[in-house]
Design a protein around this motif. Structure first.
Motif, PDB file in Angstrom:
ATOM      1  N   ALA A 407       0.859  -1.193   0.000  1.00 13.99           N
ATOM      2  CA  ALA A 407       0.000   0.000   0.000  1.00 13.99           C
ATOM      3  C   ALA A 407       0.889   1.235   0.000  1.00 13.99           C
ATOM      4  CB  ALA A 407      -0.910  -0.012   1.219  1.00 13.99           C
ATOM      5  N   ARG A 408       0.658   2.099  -0.950  1.00 15.87           N
ATOM      6  CA  ARG A 408       1.560   3.243  -1.074  1.00 15.87           C
ATOM      7  C   ARG A 408       0.781   4.377  -1.736  1.00 15.87           C
ATOM      8  NH1 ARG A 408       4.062   7.761  -2.259  1.00 15.87           N
ATOM      9  NH2 ARG A 408       6.342   7.677  -2.157  1.00 15.87           N
ATOM     10  N   PRO A 409       0.093   5.226  -0.907  1.00 13.86           N
ATOM     11  CA  PRO A 409      -0.656   6.326  -1.513  1.00 13.86           C
ATOM     12  C   PRO A 409       0.279   7.367  -2.118  1.00 13.86           C
ATOM     13  CG  PRO A 409      -1.128   6.120   0.857  1.00 13.86           C
ATOM     14  CD  PRO A 409       0.026   5.229   0.554  1.00 13.86           C
ATOM     15  N   ARG A 410      -0.284   8.218  -2.932  1.00 16.96           N
ATOM     16  CA  ARG A 410       0.488   9.351  -3.456  1.00 16.96           C
ATOM     17  C   ARG A 410       0.057  10.622  -2.762  1.00 16.96           C
ATOM     18  NH1 ARG A 410       3.663   8.641  -8.129  1.00 16.96           N
ATOM     19  NH2 ARG A 410       3.602   6.485  -8.816  1.00 16.96           N
ATOM     20  N   GLN A 411       0.532  11.755  -3.216  1.00 15.65           N
ATOM     21  CA  GLN A 411       0.221  13.034  -2.586  1.00 15.65           C
ATOM     22  C   GLN A 411       0.249  14.126  -3.639  1.00 15.65           C
ATOM     23  OE1 GLN A 411       3.502  14.191  -0.002  1.00 15.65           O
ATOM     24  NE2 GLN A 411       4.780  14.639  -1.762  1.00 15.65           N
ATOM     25  N   ILE A 412      -0.306  15.281  -3.262  1.00 15.77           N
ATOM     26  CA  ILE A 412      -0.109  16.485  -4.063  1.00 15.77           C
ATOM     27  C   ILE A 412       0.919  17.308  -3.292  1.00 15.77           C
ATOM     28  CG2 ILE A 412      -1.177  18.628  -4.862  1.00 15.77           C
ATOM     29  CD1 ILE A 412      -2.181  16.294  -6.494  1.00 15.77           C
ATOM     30  N   TYR A 413       2.055  17.507  -3.866  1.00 13.28           N
ATOM     31  CA  TYR A 413       3.135  18.229  -3.186  1.00 13.28           C
ATOM     32  C   TYR A 413       2.823  19.727  -3.191  1.00 13.28           C
ATOM     33  CZ  TYR A 413       7.775  20.222  -2.376  1.00 13.28           C
ATOM     34  OH  TYR A 413       8.830  20.957  -1.892  1.00 13.28           O
ATOM     35  N   THR A 414       2.948  20.393  -2.023  1.00 16.97           N
ATOM     36  CA  THR A 414       2.643  21.832  -1.927  1.00 16.97           C
ATOM     37  C   THR A 414       3.831  22.633  -1.380  1.00 16.97           C
ATOM     38  OG1 THR A 414       1.698  21.545   0.272  1.00 16.97           O
ATOM     39  CG2 THR A 414       0.151  21.459  -1.582  1.00 16.97           C
ATOM     40  N   GLY A 415       5.009  22.002  -1.299  1.00 15.60           N
ATOM     41  CA  GLY A 415       6.182  22.697  -0.745  1.00 15.60           C
ATOM     42  C   GLY A 415       6.894  23.527  -1.800  1.00 15.60           C
ATOM     43  N   PRO A 416       8.078  24.048  -1.442  1.00 16.53           N
ATOM     44  CA  PRO A 416       8.823  24.908  -2.383  1.00 16.53           C
ATOM     45  C   PRO A 416       9.224  24.143  -3.641  1.00 16.53           C
ATOM     46  CG  PRO A 416       9.890  24.835  -0.219  1.00 16.53           C
ATOM     47  CD  PRO A 416       8.792  23.842  -0.181  1.00 16.53           C
ATOM     48  N   THR A 417       9.322  24.856  -4.743  1.00 11.50           N
ATOM     49  CA  THR A 417       9.870  24.251  -5.966  1.00 11.50           C
ATOM     50  C   THR A 417      11.395  24.287  -5.860  1.00 11.50           C
ATOM     51  OG1 THR A 417       9.665  26.397  -7.006  1.00 11.50           O
ATOM     52  CG2 THR A 417       7.895  24.820  -7.425  1.00 11.50           C
ATOM     53  N   LEU A 418      12.077  23.799  -6.862  1.00  9.05           N
ATOM     54  CA  LEU A 418      13.535  23.639  -6.773  1.00  9.05           C
ATOM     55  C   LEU A 418      14.239  24.951  -6.393  1.00  9.05           C
ATOM     56  CD1 LEU A 418      15.981  21.771  -7.253  1.00  9.05           C
ATOM     57  CD2 LEU A 418      16.069  22.689  -9.592  1.00  9.05           C
ATOM     58  N   ARG A 419      15.142  24.888  -5.419  1.00 15.73           N
ATOM     59  CA  ARG A 419      15.956  26.056  -5.049  1.00 15.73           C
ATOM     60  C   ARG A 419      17.357  25.584  -4.735  1.00 15.73           C
ATOM     61  NH1 ARG A 419      13.144  27.779   0.682  1.00 15.73           N
ATOM     62  NH2 ARG A 419      12.597  25.685   1.369  1.00 15.73           N
ATOM     63  N   THR A 420      18.309  26.478  -4.702  1.00 12.55           N
ATOM     64  CA  THR A 420      19.696  26.044  -4.526  1.00 12.55           C
ATOM     65  C   THR A 420      20.145  26.209  -3.080  1.00 12.55           C
ATOM     66  OG1 THR A 420      20.382  28.212  -5.286  1.00 12.55           O
ATOM     67  CG2 THR A 420      20.504  26.421  -6.890  1.00 12.55           C
ATOM     68  N   TYR A 421      21.044  25.386  -2.689  1.00 13.25           N
ATOM     69  CA  TYR A 421      21.560  25.364  -1.316  1.00 13.25           C
ATOM     70  C   TYR A 421      22.371  26.639  -1.058  1.00 13.25           C
ATOM     71  CZ  TYR A 421      24.163  23.709   2.775  1.00 13.25           C
ATOM     72  OH  TYR A 421      24.706  23.581   4.030  1.00 13.25           O
ATOM     73  N   GLN A 422      22.129  27.298   0.088  1.00  8.66           N
ATOM     74  CA  GLN A 422      22.917  28.482   0.429  1.00  8.66           C
ATOM     75  C   GLN A 422      23.831  28.151   1.600  1.00  8.66           C
ATOM     76  OE1 GLN A 422      19.975  31.557   1.197  1.00  8.66           O
ATOM     77  NE2 GLN A 422      20.707  32.596  -0.645  1.00  8.66           N
ATOM     78  N   PRO A 423      25.109  28.526   1.514  1.00 12.81           N
ATOM     79  CA  PRO A 423      25.992  28.315   2.667  1.00 12.81           C
ATOM     80  C   PRO A 423      25.419  29.053   3.881  1.00 12.81           C
ATOM     81  CG  PRO A 423      27.222  29.048   0.743  1.00 12.81           C
ATOM     82  CD  PRO A 423      25.785  29.164   0.406  1.00 12.81           C
TER      83      PRO A 423
END
Ligand code: ACO
Length: 428
Positions: A407-423
Motif C-alpha cells: 500500500a503506497r498512496p500518493r500526494q499532491i506536493y505543496t512545498g517549495p519548488t527547486l531552489r539552490t543550497y545556500q551556505p
C-alpha cells in the motif's frame, strides 16, 4: 449504476470500470487513472475511497446494519460467543463442534507467555499506559516465536490462536504490573473471557468468584468490537501487512492506531467526560452548549461516526446490556444517568440531528466496564482484545490475495519548488 463510467479530463475521455459488491455497493476502479491521465485523486481521510475488496464485514451506515460474514450483529450478540465469532471472522464460516473444540484448544495451548517476557514487563514504569505496554509486548512476543516471522503462512492457525490468546494474557499482566500486583497465570479449565477476568482479579491463593452475568457482559463487549470493516486501526493493520510484515507486527501497529481518542480511545474519553460533567454538578446541558459553540474544540465523546449516519447497531445492544448489568449487579451509576440525559438532549438538538450524530459503540460500553471493575485506562485495551479477530481476518485476507501489492498512496506536493543550497553564512 453498473458497467463502465466515462470521465473527461482536459478534453480527454476515459472509460473506467466499476466494481459491484455483493450488497450492491458500487466502486469506480481508478487503478488505470494515473497511467492514462497523469492525474491522481485526492480524498483526505478517505471518506470516498475504497482501499480493498473484502468479504469479512458489511456495514450500511445509512440504515444501521452491521454483519460479520453475512450474520447480523444482533443475532450473533444474542446467540454466539466471542470465541465462536472470532472463528467465524477468521475462517469465514461458523465452526462445527469439532472445529470449535480444536480452535478453543489452540487458544488454551497458546495462552502462556514465554517466561522471558516477564522481564519486559518489569522495564515499564508504573505510569505506563496499558495500550503502550500492549503494543510493545505484542511485538515483543513475535521474537520468542521466530517462525511467526519466518514461516508465517504455513503455521497461520497457530499464530492467530497465539495472538488472540496471548493478547488477553498481556493485557491482564499489564494491569497487574501497573497496580504492583503479582501476575496471575491463565487456567486451562476456564473459557476465554472468564480466564481473562481470573487473570485480572484473582489473587495468589484466592481465586476470583466468577459471576456468570459479568463474564457474559464482557464476552458481549468483545464480540461487538470484533470487527468493523476498514476503520483506522484495521486499515493500519492492512497497510502494515501489505509490506509483508508479520502478523504480530501488524497487530501491534493496529493497537497504536486504536489508542487515539477519536477511535478506540473514545471509550476512556467518554468516561472522563461523564466524570467531569458529574464533578462540576452539570446535568450535561452546560457541557453540550460548549460542544455546540466548539469551545476548545470540545466534542461529545461517544457520539458520531464516519460511517453510521442513522444509528450504530452496537450502541443499541450495549445500551440495553448496560441497564441489564447494572440491575443484575444491583448497582446504580450517576454517570449512566448523565449519559442518558446527554443522549436525550443531543438526539433532539438540531446541532447533532443536522450532522447525523448518534451514540456510537463507545458511548455506553465504559459504563458496563466500570460496573464490572475494569479500570479506566484498560478500557481501550478491552477494545483491542475484542478487535483482534477482525485484525487477524483482515491480515489473512491481505496475505491470501494474489493481487495484493504494497500500500503506497500518493500526494499532491505543496512545498517549495527547486531552489539552490545556500551556505550558512549567506542565510538571513
Ligand atoms: N461532538 C460534536 N460535534 C461533532 C462530533 C461530536 N462527537 N462528531 C462530529 N462533530 C461535528 C464536527 O465538528 C463537524 O462539524 P462542522 O460541520 O460544524 O465542522 C461535523 O460534525 C462532521 O465531523 P467530522 O469530524 O468531519 O466527522 P468525521 O466523520 O471525520 O469524524 C468521528 C468521525 C471521529 C467519530 C467524530 O464523530 C468524533 O470525533 N466523535 C467523537 C469521538 C468518538 O466517539 N470516536 C469513536 C468513534 S467509533 C470508534 O472508533 C469505535
Amino acid at each position: 449504476m453498473t458497467g463502465n463510467v466515462e470521465i473527461n479530463i482536459d478534453g480527454k475521455a476515459l472509460t473506467l470500470p466499476t466494481l459491484v459488491g455483493s450488497e450492491g455497493e458500487i466502486g469506480i476502479d481508478i487503478t488505470s487513472l494515473r497511467n492514462q491521465t497523469g492525474c491522481i485523486t485526492i480524498d483526505p481521510a478517505y471518506g470516498n475511497t475504497g482501499s480493498c475488496e473484502s468479504s469479512i464485514t458489511f456495514i450500511d451506515g445509512e440504515t444501521g446494519i452491521l454483519r460479520y460474514r453475512g450474520y447480523d450483529i444482533a443475532e450473533l450478540a444474542g446467540k454466539s460467543t466471542f470465541v465462536e465469532t472470532a472463528y467465524l471472522l477468521i475462517y469465514g464460516e461458523l465452526p462445527t463442534r469439532p472445529q470449535l473444540a480444536e480452535f478453543s484448544e489452540l487458544l488454551t495451548e497458546n495462552q502462556m507467555l514465554h517466561e522471558g517476557m516477564r522481564f519486559h514487563f518489569e522495564s515499564f514504569p508504573p505510569t505506563a499506559h496499558p495500550m503502550a505496554i500492549l503494543s510493545a509486548m505484542i511485538n515483543a512476543a513475535s521474537s520468542y516465536h521466530p517462525n511467526i516471522i519466518n514461516k508465517r503462512e504455513e503455521r497461520f492457525p497457530y499464530h492467530a490462536a497465539r495472538l488472540i490468546s496471548q493478547v488477553r494474557t498481556i493485557a491482564a499482566f499489564s494491569h497487574r504490573k501497573a497496580k504492583g500486583l503479582p501476575a496471575i497465570y491463565p487456567k486451562t479449565n476456564l473459557k476465554y473471557t472468564a480466564n481473562f477476568l481470573h487473570m485480572m482479579f484473582s489473587h495468589p491463593g484466592e481465586d476470583l468468584e466468577l459471576q456468570p452475568e459479568i463474564v457474559k457482559a464482557l464476552d458481549l463487549i468483545f464480540l461487538l468490537h470484533a470487527d468493523h470493516e476498514q476503520n483506522c486501526s484495521t486499515s493500519t493493520v492492512r497497510m502494515v501487512a501489505s509490506s509483508r510484515a508479520n502478523l504480530f507486527a501488524s497487530a501491534s501497529a493496529g493497537v497504536c492506531a486504536l489508542w487515539g481518542p477519536l477511535h478506540g480511545g473514545a471509550n476512556q474519553a467518554v468516561l472522563e467526560m461523564l466524570k467531569e460533567i458529574h464533578d462540576e454538578g452539570d446535568d450535561g446541558s452546560k457541557f453540550l452548549a460548549q460542544v455546540k459553540a466548539k469551545v476548545g474544540n470540545r466534542r461529545l465523546m461517544g457520539f458520531g461516526h464516519r460511517v453510521y449516519k442513522n444509528f450504530d447497531p452496537r450502541a443499541v445492544i450495549i445500551k440495553q446490556q448496560c441497564d441489564k448489568v447494572l440491575a443484575q449487579l444491583h448497582k446504580s451509576d450517576p454517570l449512566l444517568d448523565i449519559a442518558k440525559k446527554l443522549e436525550e438532549i443531543a438526539l433532539n438538538d438540531d446541532y447533532f440531528v443536522s450532522r447525523k450524530l448518534y451514540p456510537n459503540v463507545d458511548f455506553y460500553s465504559g459504563i458496563i466496564m466500570r460496573a464490572i471493575g475494569i479500570p479506566l485506562d484498560m478500557f481501550t485495551v478491552m477494545f483491542a482484545i475484542g478487535r483482534m479477530p477482525g485484525w487477524i481476518a483482515n491480515y489473512k485476507e491481505v496475505m491470501e490475495d494474489p493481487d495484493s501489492r504494497i500500500a503506497r498512496p500518493r500526494q499532491i506536493y505543496t512545498g517549495p519548488t527547486l531552489r539552490t543550497y545556500q551556505p550558512i553564512e549567506q542565510r538571513q
